[in-house]
Design an enzyme around this catalytic site. Structure first.
Site, mmCIF file in Angstrom:
data_model
loop_
_atom_site.group_PDB
_atom_site.id
_atom_site.type_symbol
_atom_site.label_atom_id
_atom_site.label_comp_id
_atom_site.label_asym_id
_atom_site.label_seq_id
_atom_site.Cartn_x
_atom_site.Cartn_y
_atom_site.Cartn_z
ATOM 1 N N LYS A 172 8.564 31.138 47.558
ATOM 2 C CA LYS A 172 7.215 30.563 47.479
ATOM 3 C C LYS A 172 6.205 31.365 48.324
ATOM 4 O O LYS A 172 6.591 32.182 49.172
ATOM 5 C CB LYS A 172 7.276 29.097 47.934
ATOM 6 C CG LYS A 172 8.122 28.208 46.998
ATOM 7 C CD LYS A 172 8.069 26.743 47.431
ATOM 8 C CE LYS A 172 8.861 25.849 46.491
ATOM 9 N NZ LYS A 172 8.780 24.417 46.879
ATOM 10 N N TYR B 132 5.559 22.528 37.247
ATOM 11 C CA TYR B 132 5.814 21.309 38.039
ATOM 12 C C TYR B 132 5.373 20.031 37.309
ATOM 13 O O TYR B 132 5.167 19.003 37.947
ATOM 14 C CB TYR B 132 5.125 21.419 39.403
ATOM 15 C CG TYR B 132 5.921 22.221 40.420
ATOM 16 C CD1 TYR B 132 7.183 21.803 40.850
ATOM 17 C CD2 TYR B 132 5.413 23.397 40.967
ATOM 18 C CE1 TYR B 132 7.914 22.531 41.779
ATOM 19 C CE2 TYR B 132 6.150 24.142 41.900
ATOM 20 C CZ TYR B 132 7.400 23.696 42.303
ATOM 21 O OH TYR B 132 8.125 24.412 43.224
ATOM 22 N N PHE C 172 1.621 14.290 45.705
ATOM 23 C CA PHE C 172 1.500 15.642 46.242
ATOM 24 C C PHE C 172 1.296 16.709 45.164
ATOM 25 O O PHE C 172 1.200 17.899 45.464
ATOM 26 C CB PHE C 172 2.729 15.998 47.103
ATOM 27 C CG PHE C 172 4.054 15.889 46.392
ATOM 28 C CD1 PHE C 172 4.480 16.889 45.527
ATOM 29 C CD2 PHE C 172 4.886 14.796 46.591
ATOM 30 C CE1 PHE C 172 5.694 16.807 44.866
ATOM 31 C CE2 PHE C 172 6.112 14.701 45.939
ATOM 32 C CZ PHE C 172 6.516 15.715 45.072
ATOM 33 N N ARG D 51 21.341 25.270 45.854
ATOM 34 C CA ARG D 51 20.788 24.073 46.515
ATOM 35 C C ARG D 51 21.359 23.945 47.930
ATOM 36 O O ARG D 51 20.668 23.525 48.857
ATOM 37 C CB ARG D 51 21.109 22.807 45.708
ATOM 38 C CG ARG D 51 20.525 22.767 44.308
ATOM 39 C CD ARG D 51 19.046 22.539 44.240
ATOM 40 N NE ARG D 51 18.624 21.285 44.803
ATOM 41 C CZ ARG D 51 17.372 20.836 44.785
ATOM 42 N NH1 ARG D 51 16.411 21.561 44.228
ATOM 43 N NH2 ARG D 51 17.036 19.692 45.329
ATOM 44 N N THR E 195 14.715 19.322 51.076
ATOM 45 C CA THR E 195 13.286 19.556 50.795
ATOM 46 C C THR E 195 12.468 19.607 52.086
ATOM 47 O O THR E 195 11.626 20.485 52.260
ATOM 48 C CB THR E 195 12.745 18.408 49.893
ATOM 49 O OG1 THR E 195 13.608 18.256 48.777
ATOM 50 C CG2 THR E 195 11.330 18.697 49.437
ATOM 51 N N ARG F 100 15.614 26.771 54.303
ATOM 52 C CA ARG F 100 14.456 25.951 54.681
ATOM 53 C C ARG F 100 14.439 25.649 56.179
ATOM 54 O O ARG F 100 13.375 25.647 56.806
ATOM 55 C CB ARG F 100 14.435 24.686 53.831
ATOM 56 C CG ARG F 100 13.914 24.978 52.412
ATOM 57 C CD ARG F 100 14.159 23.860 51.455
ATOM 58 N NE ARG F 100 13.385 23.988 50.219
ATOM 59 C CZ ARG F 100 13.541 23.204 49.162
ATOM 60 N NH1 ARG F 100 14.449 22.238 49.179
ATOM 61 N NH2 ARG F 100 12.798 23.379 48.091
ATOM 62 N N ASN G 242 7.828 25.060 51.755
ATOM 63 C CA ASN G 242 9.244 25.086 52.156
ATOM 64 C C ASN G 242 10.014 26.295 51.595
ATOM 65 O O ASN G 242 11.219 26.245 51.394
ATOM 66 C CB ASN G 242 9.917 23.748 51.817
ATOM 67 C CG ASN G 242 9.869 23.435 50.335
ATOM 68 O OD1 ASN G 242 9.388 24.228 49.540
ATOM 69 N ND2 ASN G 242 10.383 22.276 49.964
ATOM 70 N N HIS H 265 12.148 27.457 45.872
ATOM 71 C CA HIS H 265 12.461 26.479 44.819
ATOM 72 C C HIS H 265 13.818 26.845 44.235
ATOM 73 O O HIS H 265 14.122 28.032 44.092
ATOM 74 C CB HIS H 265 11.416 26.537 43.693
ATOM 75 C CG HIS H 265 11.867 25.841 42.444
ATOM 76 N ND1 HIS H 265 11.711 24.493 42.250
ATOM 77 C CD2 HIS H 265 12.554 26.306 41.355
ATOM 78 C CE1 HIS H 265 12.257 24.149 41.079
ATOM 79 N NE2 HIS H 265 12.768 25.245 40.511
ATOM 80 N N GLU I 231 14.143 26.398 33.051
ATOM 81 C CA GLU I 231 13.276 27.103 34.013
ATOM 82 C C GLU I 231 13.450 28.619 33.881
ATOM 83 O O GLU I 231 12.489 29.374 34.034
ATOM 84 C CB GLU I 231 13.579 26.628 35.439
ATOM 85 C CG GLU I 231 13.145 25.182 35.665
ATOM 86 C CD GLU I 231 13.458 24.662 37.066
ATOM 87 O OE1 GLU I 231 14.049 25.395 37.883
ATOM 88 O OE2 GLU I 231 13.091 23.502 37.339
HETATM 89 P P1 IDP Z 1 13.064 20.253 45.839
HETATM 90 O O1 IDP Z 1 12.182 21.477 45.782
HETATM 91 O O2 IDP Z 1 13.873 20.179 47.129
HETATM 92 O O3 IDP Z 1 13.928 20.082 44.604
HETATM 93 P P2 IDP Z 1 11.278 18.154 44.810
HETATM 94 O O4 IDP Z 1 11.356 16.706 45.172
HETATM 95 O O5 IDP Z 1 11.670 18.562 43.427
HETATM 96 O O6 IDP Z 1 12.109 18.973 45.922
HETATM 97 O O7 IDP Z 1 9.785 18.599 45.075
HETATM 98 C C1 IDP Z 1 9.262 19.812 44.571
HETATM 99 C C2 IDP Z 1 8.417 20.455 45.648
HETATM 100 O O8 IDP Z 1 7.282 19.616 45.906
HETATM 101 C C3 IDP Z 1 9.088 20.596 47.023
HETATM 102 O O9 IDP Z 1 9.934 21.733 47.114
HETATM 103 C C4 IDP Z 1 7.890 20.716 47.931
HETATM 104 O O10 IDP Z 1 7.286 22.015 47.885
HETATM 105 C C5 IDP Z 1 6.930 19.695 47.288
HETATM 106 N N1 IDP Z 1 7.073 18.348 47.879
HETATM 107 C C6 IDP Z 1 8.093 17.478 47.709
HETATM 108 N N2 IDP Z 1 7.895 16.336 48.402
HETATM 109 C C7 IDP Z 1 6.705 16.495 49.020
HETATM 110 C C8 IDP Z 1 5.933 15.658 49.911
HETATM 111 O O11 IDP Z 1 6.321 14.522 50.250
HETATM 112 N N3 IDP Z 1 4.751 16.185 50.364
HETATM 113 C C9 IDP Z 1 4.298 17.429 50.000
HETATM 114 N N4 IDP Z 1 4.984 18.227 49.169
HETATM 115 C C10 IDP Z 1 6.175 17.792 48.703
#
Ligand code: IDP
Length: 140
Positions: free
Chosen positions: A11, A51, A59, A87, A93, A104, A114, A117, A128
């Site tokens: 990212k 997304y 968010f 993963r 996350t 992370r 973070n 992805h 994807e």
């Molecule tokens: P993941 O990337 O660990 O699979 P997801 O829940 O699919 O997590 O969320 C996608 C992306 O959205 C996260 O990697 C992060 O960049 C962002 N994200 C997830 N939860 C939050 C939040 O509570 N606040 C801000 N950004 C978030």
């Protein structure tokens, strides 16, 4: 188990800090091969579509803005159990909740910025990968 592929994105927070090589080393050390890779600037439309599953989340708009804030590196990782393995090395996350040796925990700036992805299922991985790569761009 047969070889599997997953989609990874390094990212903008990580490309900005020149962390692509360090993150790639984590993948390769974990037995994941980088079989396709390109550095791209996502447009709002492409980031929004990627997304789309999160469209209703609070968010979503901030996430799209973040993902277009600089170049990303999109990649296909291949290896045994690649979806789960990726993963595992990515970590949770929220970097505060991620295991210490994960990408992370080591590199992420926040729950949003973070650093990486990774597809969360084999089915999503296939979709994807197709979203970003033609089959001819993937070179095992
Ligand atoms: P993941 O990337 O660990 O699979 P997801 O829940 O699919 O997590 O969320 C996608 C992306 O959205 C996260 O990697 C992060 O960049 C962002 N994200 C997830 N939860 C939050 C939040 O509570 N606040 C801000 N950004 C978030």
């Amino acid at each position: 188990m047969a070889k599997e592929r997953t989609l990874s994105i390094i990212k903008p927070d990580a490309t900005r800090r020149n962390l692509t090589g360090k993150i790639n080393a984590v993948f390769e050390d974990a037995g994941l091969s980088i079989v396709a890779q390109k550095r791209v600037q996502l447009s709002p439309a492409v980031a929004g579509a990627f997304y789309a599953v999160h469209k209703e989340r609070p968010f979503y708009n901030d996430l799209v803005s973040f993902m277009i804030s600089g170049p990303v590196v999109v990649q296909v990782l291949e290896g045994e159990n690649a979806v789960a393995k990726n993963r595992e090395v990515m970590g949770a996350t929220d970097p505060k909740k991620a295991d210490p040796q994960t990408i992370r925990a080591q590199f992420a700036e926040s729950i949003e910025a973070n650093s990486v992805h990774g597809s969360d299922s084999a089915e999503n991985a296939a979709n994807e990968i197709r979203f970003f790569f033609a089959e001819t761009e993937i070179l095992p």
